[in-house]
Design a protein around this motif. Structure first.
Motif, short mmCIF file in Angstrom:
data_model
loop_
_atom_site.label_atom_id
_atom_site.label_comp_id
_atom_site.label_asym_id
_atom_site.label_seq_id
_atom_site.Cartn_x
_atom_site.Cartn_y
_atom_site.Cartn_z
N PRO A 256 0.82 -1.22 0.00
CA PRO A 256 0.00 0.00 0.00
C PRO A 256 0.86 1.27 0.00
O PRO A 256 0.59 2.20 -0.74
CB PRO A 256 -0.81 -0.11 1.30
N ASN A 257 1.88 1.33 0.84
CA ASN A 257 2.72 2.52 0.87
C ASN A 257 4.16 2.11 0.63
O ASN A 257 4.70 1.26 1.33
CB ASN A 257 2.66 3.21 2.24
N LEU A 258 4.77 2.76 -0.35
CA LEU A 258 6.16 2.48 -0.61
C LEU A 258 6.89 3.79 -0.38
O LEU A 258 6.57 4.78 -1.03
CB LEU A 258 6.31 2.02 -2.06
N TYR A 259 7.78 3.84 0.60
CA TYR A 259 8.29 5.17 0.89
C TYR A 259 9.74 5.41 0.55
O TYR A 259 10.17 6.55 0.51
CB TYR A 259 7.97 5.61 2.33
N ASP A 260 10.49 4.40 0.28
CA ASP A 260 11.88 4.70 -0.06
C ASP A 260 12.54 3.47 -0.67
O ASP A 260 12.11 2.35 -0.49
CB ASP A 260 12.65 5.10 1.20
N ILE A 261 13.60 3.78 -1.42
CA ILE A 261 14.52 2.73 -1.82
C ILE A 261 15.89 3.25 -1.45
O ILE A 261 16.27 4.33 -1.88
CB ILE A 261 14.48 2.45 -3.33
N ARG A 262 16.57 2.55 -0.60
CA ARG A 262 17.88 3.09 -0.24
C ARG A 262 18.79 1.98 0.24
O ARG A 262 18.36 0.87 0.52
CB ARG A 262 17.72 4.17 0.80
N LYS A 263 20.03 2.36 0.34
CA LYS A 263 21.01 1.42 0.85
C LYS A 263 20.96 1.43 2.37
O LYS A 263 20.97 2.49 2.98
CB LYS A 263 22.40 1.79 0.35
N CYS A 264 20.92 0.27 2.95
CA CYS A 264 20.87 0.22 4.40
C CYS A 264 21.89 -0.79 4.90
O CYS A 264 22.14 -1.81 4.27
CB CYS A 264 19.50 -0.26 4.89
N ASP A 265 22.42 -0.48 6.05
CA ASP A 265 23.24 -1.47 6.73
C ASP A 265 22.30 -2.49 7.34
O ASP A 265 21.36 -2.13 8.02
CB ASP A 265 24.05 -0.80 7.84
#
Lengths: 162, 959
Positions: free
Chosen positions: B772-781
């Motif tokens: 329903p909600n997609l808020y980010d795509i990012r690199k994460c540890d």
């Protein structure tokens, strides 16, 4: 509308009333028939991409009115924000346009015979814009042709757009 | 009043008279033998008025044509002539001719209309043996009765303007009358009186006729007064009547109510007045100013809220009044869309004849109101689309019968409100469009490369018809097919802030949907600030706002151009302040503002998306568009100006203008640029690219980007149910969908209009996960903890942005949701695997556990170590134990590549299969690994591929 200034002059039996103002150190006059109002309201909004002769736009009671920069048009160096700045709102053939002048001085009544035609000694100002000059209190007042003023801006806007 | 003034009034009045005639004639045609007297009378009267006034003004040609048309209509009214397509055709021609003559009134007397007059005469003669003179007389006598009738049937009169001078007298004298009834009676008397006067005059020339005509208009106008007296009644009954039914069925709104059950055919049932647009604009302006004063007052009140509460009430009142005033004034500009729709019955009628097709037109929502300017602007595009539907859409009757469809095709026009906008749909049940043919044409015309065409979705392929130079008609007919139309249609619609799209199904028809704003005068906008100046950005252009939170890493550079990375797409980025070039020397205070912090607004112009970097997004406001003076009217970056709440002028930015100014080309179009492994991205230990999503306010999830094929945004309605499963129609097939809440316990699920569908592949099946909600795509540890939170479908849990986030195991998830796909894979190799031992080197505890668990579940013997050195120690200690080495690339002590070199250098392990694991397969490290002797590269989270690779590499080395 081109002959309005002439008409105004002749019907007033050789007497012309001028609103005088200064831009830089030069005194200018414009026929009172063209002046709609003098406005201290100076919240001018810049218009990106506009001709440099156009200072911006203001809200004149719900209408957006273009404000000209007379320094650019008359080629007079600009002072840094003089405190007496006024927006001289002209009504030229139904079209309202503001001129951001450094100071509004007076209303001057001159006789037609006091006027001298386009003298050569006014160098800097574009000669197309000058109707006549008049000498008052030892100072030369350049009488501007309001219609020509619009034409010059128009041309500059066109070249800008092209 | 001089002649020109009279003439102008005549033209305006005649336009009105003739305006409704087309519709009425078509209705008369449709009713055939069942002649509706009132309907015919209406048309008759209208023509008669035109004729009378034209005679009076010496407009001989108009007079002649009107005269003959009137005669024919008289016949119809007397039931001596049965309307049929043939004679109605002639009548329509007559009406057309009159309209043309009136539009060029100055030259009307020089035209030659004898052919038409002869046709009309022939129709007249063909139906009756009466002499023309007789019928003329009869017609005039009828006219007298008619005038009386019109009094009785007060509301049947067509709505005319109260402006008319001659009528004004009559109307004025009656204006004191407050009910229709009294008005009617008085008018009747007037009519009777005037009739006596007019009676002898009828034998005389045209001037006398004009006076008769004036009686009639007096009646009409008086009636109008009556109608105005009961506008409420009119409105009520109007709103009740179903709009799809013919206007003839409309119950007239009138004061007498039930005692006049006559049917009326006035399409303009509501009394109207004519107001100059300039006056309205001035009113609009004033209302805007009033709003401004109110805002100032409210602000002043807020500032000194302590003093006195009485003012609050005043302010409230002022607030209400201004709002209502503004709404009401806005309404004066609103016109029913029916004004445009009404011309289509004729268009369709003529088209069906010229195309030899049978087409039935249905209309719905005629009374939906939109701004006058929009009604005017939409007329041409709509006509074009309707013509296209008839020409390209509807098939020939025989083809339709062959396709087992009714011979009569249907074109449906629908208008309705939706989400603050007006939607117009043109639906046909014709042949529909063939996406593959459209692709071929696009390629053949050199508009697209074959590959690009191949990649188009069916929907996009169909919408190719809006591209310039596209025409699908095999032959150019006189109706359409010149290929200039559709892109003009789209441009025109987009110019007024609308959008157009097509849905089509081959064989069953097409739907063209036009979405329009309600008004052009008020534009919902975002106010943004750039270099301390405020600008308005119309919301129709805005796709979304993107918060960078100062994390500029979302912005990347590609060949000097900045791009925004947004959910896997690269979107060109435009810094507004650079484009506007307004940092001028006169205001040095503005120089200091740091350019680093910015907010991004993703906008769409045409079909192109790009991001605008602004300093701040301030507010959303409904702005009133003000034109700029003529010196400023052609500036490409601006769409106009507006006055903000504090009275200052703000410029309205034109997204399309900015886009062309910075020369964004279509190759930078965002749609296809799904990034795979973007440049400058370094694979580092345990840094995973994650898609962050939430199902509800408390349930946050992450998915490894590496296994995601792509992400789609779809409307919630697009998701269909097949049995207990949900599916999405997608690229010509169906995409099975899995929802997080089906398999993983969640607290609540947000209801959103649009959902994101994360598409990935499992064992060859493409599956979509609904988010329903997609808020980010990012690199994460990945600081995922141990197994404590482990559940089926969840690989682990981590804290991202201070929120507990569950990392979804898409394979586990799919296995739970669709166990049938996995059954074949489960058992067969289990036995073999029990003898297979795998050495796993992986420094991240999370992935080490994940891999061990996964492999053990698959039946393998697993020994895992946290870095290469430990793995090597174990390997060299038990040289025969392991069948396969699975190693991470980036590890402390001894990394995967070094480990591989060392293993390969040792003669004992020359044939040991080595699979390297990586988060992001980047070319350079893959190359390095291959050179060192790695057999295969696999992505950590891609379970099926990894397992397949393990199976492949262990099958040859069975002990």
């Amino acid at each position: 509308m081109n002959n309005t200034s002439n008409e105004a002059a002749t019907t007033a039996q050789d007497v012309r009333q001028l609103v005088t103002f200064s831009v830089g150190d030069t005194a200018f006059g414009i026929d009172i028939a063209f002046v709609q109002e003098i406005n201290p309201h100076l919240d001018v909004t810049k218009v990106p991409g506009a001709s440099p002769m156009i200072h911006g736009v203001v809200n004149l009671r719900g209408d957006v009115v273009t404000v000209l920069d007379p320094h650019r048009i008359l080629r007079i160096a600009a002072d840094t924000a003089p405190k007496d700045r006024r927006n001289l709102v002209l009504n030229i053939g139904g079209e309202r346009i503001g001129v951001l002048v450094d100071k509004v001085s007076d209303i001057l009544t001159v006789n037609q015979d006091e006027l001298s035609q386009k003298p050569a000694n006014v160098r800097s100002v574009d000669r197309r814009l000058i109707d006549a000059v008049v000498l008052r209190n030892e100072q030369l007042v350049v009488i501007l042709n309001a219609t020509k003023l619009l034409e010059v801006v128009e041309q500059s806007s066109e070249t800008e757009a092209a | 009043m001089d002649d020109t003034e009279l003439l102008n009034e005549f033209v305006e009045e005649a336009r009105e008279h003739l305006g409704g005639i087309e519709m009425q004639l078509l209705q008369i045609e449709a009713m055939g033998e069942l002649i509706d007297d009132d309907l015919v009378n209406n048309v008759f009267r209208a023509i008669h008025s035109v004729k009378g006034a034209a005679g009076f003004l010496g407009l001989t040609q108009i007079n002649q044509v009107a005269h003959r048309l009137e005669n024919v209509l008289g016949k119809v009214r007397d039931h001596q002539l049965i309307p049929d397509p043939f004679n109605v055709d002639v009548m329509l021609k007559g009406a057309d001719c009159l309209r043309n003559l009136i539009e060029s009134i100055d030259t009307s007397n020089e035209t030659d209309n004898t052919a038409l007059c002869e046709q009309l005469d022939a129709v007249l003669a063909g139906s009756s043996t009466d002499e023309t003179v007789n019928s003329d007389k009869a017609a005039q006598t009828e006219q007298m009765v008619d005038a009386e009738e019109s009094c009785e049937a007060a509301p049947t009169a067509t709505a005319t303007k109260t402006r008319k001078t001659r009528a004004r007298k009559a109307a004025n004298s009656k204006s004191s009358a407050t009910t229709t009834k009294t008005t009617t009676t008085k008018t009747k008397t007037a009519t009777a009186k005037r009739r006596r006067k007019a009676a002898p005059a009828k034998k005389q020339a045209a001037q006398a006729e004009a006076s008769l005509e004036s009686v009639e208009s007096a009646v009409n106008d008086a009636v109008n007064v009556g109608t105005t007296a009961k506008p409420a009644a009119t409105e009520t009954s109007k709103s009740k009547s179903p709009p799809s039914k013919p206007a003839a069925k409309k119950a007239p709104g009138n004061g007498n109510g039930p005692d006049s059950p006559k049917k009326t055919t006035s399409p303009q049932a509501e009394a109207t007045i004519r107001v100059g647009v300039r006056v309205l604009d001035r009113l609009m302006n004033l209302a805007g100013e009033l709003v401004l004063s109110r805002n100032q007052l409210l602000r002043a009140l807020n500032e000194q809220s302590r003093s006195g509460t009485n003012l609050d009430a005043i302010a409230n009142g002022l607030d209400q009044v201004t709002t209502e005033l503004q709404t009401t004034i806005m309404q004066t500009r609103m016109q029913p869309i029916g004004n445009v729709f009404n011309k289509f019955p004729r268009v369709i009628r003529d088209l069906s004849a010229s195309l030899n097709k049978q087409i039935n037109l249905k209309m719905e929502g005629n009374d939906v109101e939109v701004d006058k300017t929009i009604v005017e602007a939409i007329a041409d595009p709509l006509t074009h689309l309707v013509r296209n539907s008839c020409d390209h859409g509807i098939e020939l009757p025989q083809d339709r019968i062959d396709a087992q469809k009714p011979a009569v095709g249907t074109v449906e026009l629908r208008a309705f409100h939706q989400a603050g906008k007006v939607v117009i749909e043109i639906v046909d049940d014709g042949g529909g469009m063939d996406p593959s043919r459209l692709r071929e044409i696009a390629v053949a015309k050199g508009m697209l490369s074959a590959e690009a065409a191949e990649q188009l979705t069916d929907r996009d392929a169909i919408n190719q018809i809006f591209a310039p130079g596209f025409s699908t008609a095999k032959e150019v007919s006189n109706v359409s097919g010149r290929g200039v139309g559709m892109d003009v249609v789209r441009t025109n619609i987009e110019q007024i802030g609308g959008a157009v799209e097509i849905e089509s199904e081959l064989g069953s028809g097409s739907t063209i949907r036009i979405t329009l704003p309600l008004t052009l005068a008020i534009v919902p906008s975002m106010i943004v600030s750039v270099d301390n100046r405020r600008y308005a950005l119309p919301q129709t252009n805005i796709v979304e706002l993107v918060q960078t939170d100062g994390r500029e890493k979302r912005i990347e550079r590609v060949n000097q151009a900045e791009v925004l990375r947004l959910r896997g797409n690269l979107i060109p980025l435009v810094r507004v302040s650079d484009t506007l070039k307004l940092i001028d020397e006169t205001d040095p205070s503005e120089e200091g503002s740091s350019k680093q912090e910015c907010q991004l607004v993703v906008v769409e112009a045409g079909r192109r998306q790009f991001a605008l970097a602004v300093d701040r997004v301030l507010d959303s406001e409904e702005i009133v568009v003000k034109p700029l003076g003529r010196h400023l009217s052609n500036l490409p970056l601006l769409a106009g100006s507006t006055i903000l709440g504090d009275g200052r002028v703000a410029m309205i930015l034109d997204a399309a203008g900015i886009s062309s100014q910075v020369k964004l080309t279509s190759d930078s179009e965002s749609s296809e640029q799904t990034e795979t492994s973007s440049a400058g991205e370094k694979t580092t230990t345990d840094v995973q690219r994650l898609v962050l999503l939430s199902v509800g306010p408390e349930d946050h999830f992450a998915i490894s980007m590496d296994i995601v094929s792509r992400i789609e945004r779809v409307a919630h309605e697009a998701i269909e149910r097949v049995g207990k499963h949900r599916v999405l129609q997608y690229r010509g097939g169906t995409l099975p969908l899995v929802s997080v809440d089906e398999v993983v316990p969640v607290n609540s699920v947000d209801e959103t209009k649009f959902v994101h569908v994360i598409v990935f592949k499992v064992y060859g099946h493409e599956v979509g996960l609904i988010a329903p909600n997609l808020y980010d795509i990012r690199k994460c540890d990945l600081l995922f903890g141990d197994d404590t939170c482990r559940a089926d479908g969840v690989a682990g849990i981590a804290v991202i942005d201070e929120r507990p986030t569950r990392l979804l195991d898409l394979y586990g998830l799919t296995q739970i949701a669709r166990p049938e796909w996995f059954s074949s894979h489960a058992e067969d190799q289990q036995a073999k695997r029990e003898n297979t031992s795998i050495l796993v080197c992986e420094d991240s505890p999370f992935f080490r556990n994940f891999l061990s668990r996964m492999l053990q579940e698959e039946g393998y013997q697993v020994s895992s170590f946290e870095h290469g050195e430990a793995g090597w120690a174990s390997l060299s200690e038990h040289p025969g134990k392991y069948d396969l080495l699975l190693t991470d690339v980036e590890m402390p002590e001894l990394d995967g590549v070094e480990l591989t070199r060392r293993v390969r250098a040792d003669g004992r392990f020359e044939t040991l299969p080595i699979i390297a694991l990586t988060s992001l397969a980047d070319e350079e490290s893959v190359q390095r690994g291959r050179e060192a002797g790695v057999d295969d590269y696999q992505v950590k989270m891609n379970k099926p591929d990894l397992l397949a690779s393990i199976t492949k590499h262990t099958s040859g080395v069975q002990k």
